[in-house]
Write a protein that holds these residues in place. Structure first.
Motif, PDB file in Angstrom:
ATOM      1  N   MET A  42       0.767  -1.086   0.000  1.00 19.74           N
ATOM      2  CA  MET A  42       0.090  -0.071   0.077  1.00 19.74           C
ATOM      3  C   MET A  42       0.848   1.170   0.300  1.00 19.74           C
ATOM      4  O   MET A  42       0.267   2.465  -0.109  1.00 19.74           O
ATOM      5  CB  MET A  42      -1.078  -0.116   1.053  1.00 19.74           C
ATOM      6  N   ASP A  43       2.084   1.186  -0.087  1.00 18.83           N
ATOM      7  CA  ASP A  43       3.102   2.240   0.181  1.00 18.83           C
ATOM      8  C   ASP A  43       3.341   2.735  -1.362  1.00 18.83           C
ATOM      9  O   ASP A  43       3.876   3.696  -1.773  1.00 18.83           O
ATOM     10  CB  ASP A  43       4.343   1.901   0.796  1.00 18.83           C
ATOM     11  N   GLN A  44       2.814   1.838  -2.450  1.00 19.98           N
ATOM     12  CA  GLN A  44       3.257   2.369  -3.866  1.00 19.98           C
ATOM     13  C   GLN A  44       2.018   3.083  -4.282  1.00 19.98           C
ATOM     14  O   GLN A  44       0.966   3.091  -4.068  1.00 19.98           O
ATOM     15  CB  GLN A  44       3.311   1.210  -4.704  1.00 19.98           C
ATOM     16  N   GLN A  45       2.749   4.045  -5.310  1.00 20.96           N
ATOM     17  CA  GLN A  45       1.647   5.069  -5.908  1.00 20.96           C
ATOM     18  C   GLN A  45       0.507   4.359  -6.627  1.00 20.96           C
ATOM     19  O   GLN A  45       0.592   3.435  -7.127  1.00 20.96           O
ATOM     20  CB  GLN A  45       2.117   5.857  -6.684  1.00 20.96           C
ATOM     21  N   GLY A  46      -0.776   4.877  -6.478  1.00 19.71           N
ATOM     22  CA  GLY A  46      -1.908   4.315  -7.091  1.00 19.71           C
ATOM     23  C   GLY A  46      -2.693   3.548  -6.587  1.00 19.71           C
ATOM     24  O   GLY A  46      -3.723   3.133  -7.038  1.00 19.71           O
ATOM     25  N   THR A  47      -2.227   2.799  -5.380  1.00 19.44           N
ATOM     26  CA  THR A  47      -3.157   2.008  -4.601  1.00 19.44           C
ATOM     27  C   THR A  47      -4.265   3.038  -3.860  1.00 19.44           C
ATOM     28  O   THR A  47      -4.161   3.927  -3.433  1.00 19.44           O
ATOM     29  CB  THR A  47      -2.260   1.276  -3.653  1.00 19.44           C
ATOM     30  N   ASP A  48      -5.641   2.107  -3.881  1.00 20.34           N
ATOM     31  CA  ASP A  48      -6.781   2.832  -3.407  1.00 20.34           C
ATOM     32  C   ASP A  48      -7.490   1.942  -2.471  1.00 20.34           C
ATOM     33  O   ASP A  48      -8.030   0.963  -2.800  1.00 20.34           O
ATOM     34  CB  ASP A  48      -7.378   3.256  -4.507  1.00 20.34           C
ATOM     35  N   PRO A  49      -7.190   2.085  -1.279  1.00 21.63           N
ATOM     36  CA  PRO A  49      -7.914   1.198  -0.057  1.00 21.63           C
ATOM     37  C   PRO A  49      -9.194   1.033  -0.189  1.00 21.63           C
ATOM     38  O   PRO A  49      -9.627  -0.086  -0.204  1.00 21.63           O
ATOM     39  CB  PRO A  49      -7.430   1.900   1.208  1.00 21.63           C
ATOM     40  N   ALA A  50     -10.061   2.118  -0.574  1.00 14.37           N
ATOM     41  CA  ALA A  50     -11.500   1.893  -0.708  1.00 14.37           C
ATOM     42  C   ALA A  50     -11.922   1.241  -1.870  1.00 14.37           C
ATOM     43  O   ALA A  50     -12.679   0.315  -1.792  1.00 14.37           O
ATOM     44  CB  ALA A  50     -12.270   3.504  -0.863  1.00 14.37           C
TER      45      ALA A  50
END
Length: 901
Positions: free
Chosen positions: A132-140
């Motif tokens: 989740m530290d990488q760009q572009g990840t979306d938790p929702a």
């Protein structure tokens, strides 16, 4: 304070960060002081050089995590699809699982396969969404995807706001909903129970590489983990076999009950063992953590350990009170020829390959007798490369592999009865099986459905054992049989001649005979695939799928990206990933997982290409062996029903056959035997057979050693086979007995045979009347014997009919057996003659010193005697002689005086 002791496995799609998460958990718990990395080749659990080179986990590993109140046996499992079987075996010993999902890739095809396996084995599951530290990840967005593709009960447990967790838990049960509405919260114990029951799945977001979210995951396990309850009876489940650097065989087990001590003796049944259980002593109990281990004296329930001293264990086996696990869902789909160096002989190398086969459940090593070559079945190319490397490092042999082929299977589409009979001389067994289609993916199922009145339970269990002990081959291509339900429906054993091996042969032949009748279907393995690519290439992809006989769902378009899901044959898709990478210039990805078996898309082409002829497969015969004239003869599969001894069970009412059916079966059997050859064997021929038997082991030119007395068989001179005429100079006058095989004579005499077709009682009564007349003339003891061996509960019945004796045999005893027994007991004491045309019975009777007369010659004898009596009466009548003429003069005077008085 008692520690929680849990066994937790980490699962993931390859490259999701599973090993990195293991490192982070080990570091957090203080097991390691420095974080290792996969790309640096210094990860704590990547203990094999091949794993470090490739950056993937090949073998499952164990590590021990200990805190003040928690002890975790952590099992790191392979993520690559080619090694999924290793992971699947591990699932059977887990208390909990952690499913790692890549935040960049989301839920992938193999992730869904893992989820289905977790559901199958009912393993409570935590989810860790990594990277989740990488760009572009979306938790929702990821949470929404996880709910849609895995389960709507997946809930974010990493949030500080507990209300969302309580709400999700409350929706699982009505009682918890009422509790939440009244109290505004739900206890940790209730949430823990929901996790164990797989009603809720905690999700944690983070980055294992940056140590983010790892502590929250461990806290969640500590708060909600529940130790399973174990019994006091010893039980253990085997999930892996390995060998250490010294070559010692290690059996990895989870203790599921009681406690196991060093030097305890374990009794178990090795795989494919024919000699029954073996008992072996546990020499060492090792608890591994990475490459290192500690030895302990006792392993308690819940412990994961490696045992030394056991030589016949296998993955999935249950020890003690544990039962064996079901067969794995995942199975190899490709087969390759293994080409050995010229100086290595296959027979010497096969045992070494068996060692590797023990360690890897998805490596199947086969020896093809027809092709005289070693074949290996694997999941894919990566597993094949690893196998080649293992063989070179462990055995110093460089092998190469031929072109890959598909592992086909076969099933059936209709319900049939298979009949197997095995009856060479002094052997006997007959088996009836019902073969019917099973559910797709159900594999082979074997059940008992036979009455103990027909066949004893011990024989039934033996048939079941023989069904389970081998891989049955189909008749289209000789491929393994699957998805078939086989029911043991009937059979017969012989009191004296049946041995265990007889039922093995009869069982195998019954399966093959049934398959020859059934409508067979060739099956091939299928892939469930997910194709992700730029939307501009969707048309090309769908065209490719159609040409490859694959079925696809409607494409999902999201901007300039497209997602295509479907299912297709492995034979057309197994190298498609390279093509996708080429036409999308590396922007597309094709992931697939094995999706079971389905009908082959080009079945006739494959059948013709393989060219398998079932009748010529000597290792899997389709016909049966019956006995005639004291020797076995082979009957083709399609003619077996005409020769079988037990009635067909297909559609049978289950009622015990009556005497009429006994006669019909007897008549059919005798008719078949007569059609095959003439039944009567002359006395001279019988004596020659006995002489050959007596001197069977005498070498040519053999001369008895001086000083040793040798018994000589006295060969009788040829005799005229007419009952009532003895030798010219009988030494001792003995009582005469005549035994008549009743149904044999009825069948042989044309008059009685025709009458039997109308009324068997009438034929039997007519024969007894004829025999009464005959006995009155010959003045012998006459016994007529009738079969009643198939009449339920019938005892031996002996009665007198006028001047003869009538015998009805008991249940399970034929007339032949009764006569043989009588001859054995009385052949030397009385002058016994037997009227029968049964060739084998004649040899046995003659061996007891009894006389013989065939049924047809006995008919001539009876007719001759009757004719002689009638002739004498007619001569007396024509000569005018009366009874008074034969009296003396004094007798006539005495009669006259009486008459006058």
């Amino acid at each position: 304070m008692n520690k929680k002791r849990l066994c937790i496995g980490i699962l993931a799609h390859v490259d999701a960060g599973k090993t990195t998460l293991s490192e982070a958990m080990l570091y957090t718990c203080g097991v390691i002081r420095k974080l290792g990395r996969v790309d640096s080749r210094d990860a704590f659990l990547d203990t094999y050089e091949m794993e470090r080179e490739r950056g993937i986990t090949i073998f499952s590993k164990q590590a021990m995590l200990r805190t003040d109140d928690l002890e975790i046996s952590l099992l790191d499992t392979p993520g690559h699809v080619d090694f999924s079987a290793e992971m699947e075996r591990t699932l059977q010993v887990l208390d909990y699982a952690i499913l790692v999902v890549s935040g960049m890739d989301g839920v992938q095809g193999h992730t869904r396969t893992l989820w289905k396996l977790l559901e199958r084995y009912q393993v409570p599951t935590y989810l860790f969404i990594n990277k989740m530290d990488q760009q572009g990840t979306d938790p929702a967005g990821l949470m929404t995807e996880i709910k849609e593709k895995l389960s709507d009960n997946c809930t974010d447990f990493g949030t500080e706001d507990k209300s969302s967790i309580y709400e999700s838990a409350a929706l699982c049960e009505e009682a918890l909903l009422n509790q939440y509405l009244e109290q505004g919260e739900i206890s940790d114990r209730d949430i823990a129970r929901l996790i164990v029951e797989r009603k809720i799945f905690p999700c944690y977001f983070g980055s294992a590489l940056k140590m983010d979210g790892v502590k929250s995951l461990l806290d969640g396990i500590r708060n909600y983990g529940m130790c399973p309850e174990f019994g006091t009876e010893l039980g253990a489940r085997v999930f892996k076999i390995l060998r250490d650097t010294q070559g010692s065989r290690l059996t990895y087990v989870k203790i599921t009950g009681g406690a196991l001590k060093v030097k305890d003796v374990l009794s178990y049944l090795p795989k494919n063992a024919e000699d029954g259980q073996i008992a072996e002593k546990v020499n060492q109990i090792r608890i591994y953590s990475g490459e290192k281990y500690e030895t302990v004296d006792v392993a308690e329930a819940g412990c994961i350990c490696a045992l030394t001293g056991l030589t016949g264990t296998y993955p999935g086996q249950g020890l003690g009170m544990e039962k064996d696990s079901p067969e794995p869902v995942l199975e190899p789909v490709l087969t390759y020829q293994m080409i050995l160096p010229q100086e290595v002989h296959p027979a010497a190398f096969l045992p070494k390959l068996r060692m590797l086969e023990e360690e890897d459940p998805m490596l199947h090593v086969l020896w093809s007798e027809e092709l005289q070559e070693i074949q290996v079945q694997v999941m894919g190319q990566v597993q094949l490369e690893i196998l080649q490397r293992q063989i070179r490092e462990r055995f110093d042999v460089l092998v190469v592999f031929g072109a890959g082929k598909i592992v086909y299977k076969e099933t059936i589409a209709d319900r049939v009865e298979g009949i197997g009979h095995f009856e060479p001389l002094r052997h006997y067994a007959e088996v009836h099986l019902i073969l019917e289609p099973g559910e797709p993916g159900s594999g082979m199922q074997f059940i008992l459905g036979c009455s103990e009145e027909m066949l004893d339970k011990n024989w039934q269990r033996l048939i079941l054992t023989h069904l389970e002990e081998r891989t049955h081959r189909g008749v289209l291509t000789g491929s393994p049989l699957t998805d078939v339900k086989i029911t043991v429906a009937g059979g017969r054993a012989h009191l004296k001649h049946t041995e265990g091996g007889d039922f093995r042969q009869a069982t195998y032949r019954a399966v093959r005979q049934g398959l020859m009748q059934a409508q067979s279907i060739l099956l091939e393995p299928y892939y469930d695939f997910v194709l992700e690519l730029p939307s501009e290439h969707v048309g090309r992809a769908m065209t490719d799928m159609s040409q490859r006989e694959a079925e696809t769902e409607a494409p999902e378009i999201d901007g300039n990206r497209a997602l295509l899901k479907g299912r297709g044959p492995v034979s057309t898709l197994w190298d498609y990933a390279k093509e996708v990478a080429a036409y999308t210039r590396g922007e597309g990805s094709f992931s697939c997982v094995t999706g079971g078996y389905g009908p082959c898309h080009n079945a006739q082409e494959i059948v013709d290409e393989i060219g398998y002829i079932p009748e010529e497969d000597m290792a899997n015969p389709t016909g049966s062996v019956f006995c005639s004239h004291g020797s076995g003869f082979y009957v083709e599969w399609d003619k077996v029903p005409q020769y079988m001894h037990v009635e067909s069970v297909m559609g049978a009412s289950g009622e015990t056959p009556d005497e009429e059916s006994v006669w019909q079966e007897y008549q059919m059997r005798r008719s078949r035997e007569q059609e095959s050859s003439e039944q009567w064997i002359g006395v001279d021929e019988v004596d020659r057979i006995l002489d050959r038997t007596f001197y069977a082991n005498r070498k040519e030119g053999f001369t008895p050693h001086k000083g040793i007395a040798h018994r000589k068989r006295q060969t009788k001179q040829a005799q005229v086979r007419e009952y009532g005429q003895g030798n010219a100079k009988p030494a001792i006058k003995r009582e005469k007995y005549l035994l008549v095989d009743g149904y044999n004579v009825i069948f042989a005499w044309e008059e009685l045979n025709e009458l039997a077709k109308v009324n068997i009682d009438g034929a039997r009564g007519r024969l007894m009347d004829i025999l009464c007349d005959y006995q009155g003339i010959r003045k012998c003891h006459l016994i007529v014997v009738f079969d009643a061996y198939r009449v339920k509960g019938h005892p031996t019945e002996i009665s007198d009919y006028h001047n003869i004796h009538v015998v009805y045999t008991k249940e399970a005893e034929t007339a032949d057996q009764f006569i043989e027994k009588f001859a054995h007991e009385n052949g030397r004491k009385y002058d016994v003659t037997v009227a029968t045309s049964d060739g084998l019975e004649q040899i046995i009777i003659r061996g007891q010193g009894c006389g013989l007369i065939s049924a047809r010659e006995f008919e001539k004898e009876v007719a001759s005697v009757k004719k002689g009596v009638v002739s004498r009466l007619q001569e007396q009548k024509q000569s005018g002689h009366t009874l008074m003429d034969s009296l003396s003069e004094d007798s006539r005077k005495e009669l006259d005086s009486l008459k006058n008085q």
